[in-house]
Design a protein around this motif. Structure first.
Motif, short mmCIF file in Angstrom:
data_model
loop_
_atom_site.label_atom_id
_atom_site.label_comp_id
_atom_site.label_asym_id
_atom_site.label_seq_id
_atom_site.Cartn_x
_atom_site.Cartn_y
_atom_site.Cartn_z
N LEU A 33 0.84 -1.20 0.00
CA LEU A 33 0.00 0.00 0.00
C LEU A 33 0.87 1.25 0.00
N ILE A 34 0.36 2.32 -0.60
CA ILE A 34 1.08 3.60 -0.59
C ILE A 34 0.43 4.49 0.46
N ALA A 35 1.24 4.99 1.39
CA ALA A 35 0.69 5.85 2.45
C ALA A 35 0.33 7.22 1.86
N ARG A 36 -0.82 7.74 2.27
CA ARG A 36 -1.26 9.06 1.81
C ARG A 36 -0.70 10.10 2.78
N ARG A 37 0.04 11.06 2.29
CA ARG A 37 0.69 12.03 3.18
C ARG A 37 -0.26 13.16 3.57
N ALA A 50 -2.47 13.67 -1.62
CA ALA A 50 -2.14 14.01 -0.24
C ALA A 50 -3.32 14.76 0.40
N ILE A 51 -3.30 14.82 1.72
CA ILE A 51 -4.34 15.55 2.44
C ILE A 51 -3.76 16.91 2.83
N GLY A 52 -4.38 17.98 2.37
CA GLY A 52 -3.88 19.32 2.67
C GLY A 52 -4.46 19.82 3.99
N TYR A 78 5.21 17.68 6.74
CA TYR A 78 4.73 16.45 6.10
C TYR A 78 4.50 15.39 7.18
N GLY A 79 3.39 14.66 7.10
CA GLY A 79 3.12 13.60 8.06
C GLY A 79 2.65 12.32 7.36
#
Ligand SMILES: Nc1ncnc2c1ncn2[C@@H]1O[C@H](COP(=O)(O)OP(=O)(O)O)[C@@H](O)[C@H]1O
Ligand SMILES: O=P(O)(O)OC[C@H]1O[C@H](OP(=O)(O)OP(=O)(O)O)[C@H](O)[C@@H]1O
Length: 187
Positions: A33-37, A50-52, A78-79
């Motif tokens: 899986l690719i983590a969504r930043r 990404a989530i802004g 960035y998280g």
């Protein structure tokens, strides 16, 4: 059994985001899986999956322990959501878009991580940042100056896998998938 954390790095503009998009489906087929930043970039400028959030929201989420990994660079925060720990614990591999500067801390938290460094020549990097056109010229110069501080040869000595993205994105994707597959055999 726990999954593997694959920590992809590379200068801003080297193509990390493009590579992840190109590889997303194939990675999913391999249970990766690719983590969504979470990023303090305005939603229109995010340009990746990404989530802004605002800087205040980011700080609150960080203080609440929402991030497994978090760092600051390029004037942004960035998280990587804590959820990756559940995925890893369930045996799924996880790929994150990480930071070179933050690698030592990431390694302390995840000693087994597999580090992959995406490389492109400086001239190509400049051209790609200009073509992407997301940042101002001054911001692009800052990113290029930041990149000049990192050295691919020392990265190799640090045990990172180097992945060239001066080639087509399809070729880089196939090389990434091969590298991940080979690391599994070695594990
Ligand atoms: N292999 C490639 N060949 C040509 N252009 C590429 C390639 N990879 C990325 N690009 C382009 O380079 C620019 C920067 O890529 P991006 O994925 O946003 O980089 P990053 O996420 O590392 O900052 C984008 O305009 C993208 O389309
Ligand atoms: O320590 P460094 O290796 O220089 O990395 C610093 C940050 O820059 C990159 O972000 P990204 O490529 O998303 O930057 P951009 O999209 O803002 O250009 C990378 O993913 C890190 O979040």
């Amino acid at each position: 059994m726990s999954g593997r954390l694959i920590y992809l790095m590379g200068p801003s503009g080297s193509g990390k985001d493009s590579l992840l998009e190109a590889a997303r489906e194939r990675l999913a087929e391999r249970d990766c899986l690719i983590a969504r930043r979470v990023i303090t970039r305005s939603a229109e400028a995010v340009g990746e999956d990404a989530i802004g959030v605002t800087p205040t929201e980011f700080d609150q989420q960080e203080a609440a322990g929402s991030f497994a990994l978090s760092w600051r660079a390029n004037g942004l925060a960035y998280g990587i959501p804590r959820q990756i720990d559940d995925w890893l614990a369930a045996g799924q591999d996880v790929l994150v878009n990480g930071s070179r500067a933050y690698l030592p801390e990431a390694r302390q938290l995840y000693p087994e991580l597999i580090g992959v460094l995406l490389t492109v020549e400086a001239a190509v990097l400049r051209e790609r940042l200009l073509r992407r056109g997301r940042e101002s010229l001054a911001q692009i110069e800052q990113r290029l100056a930041r990149n000049a501080q990192f050295d691919a040869a020392s990265a190799e000595r640090d045990g990172l896998h180097l992945l060239d993205n001066s080639v087509s994105i399809e070729r880089a994707r196939d090389n990434l998938l091969a590298l991940i597959g080979a690391s599994r055999t070695c594990a």
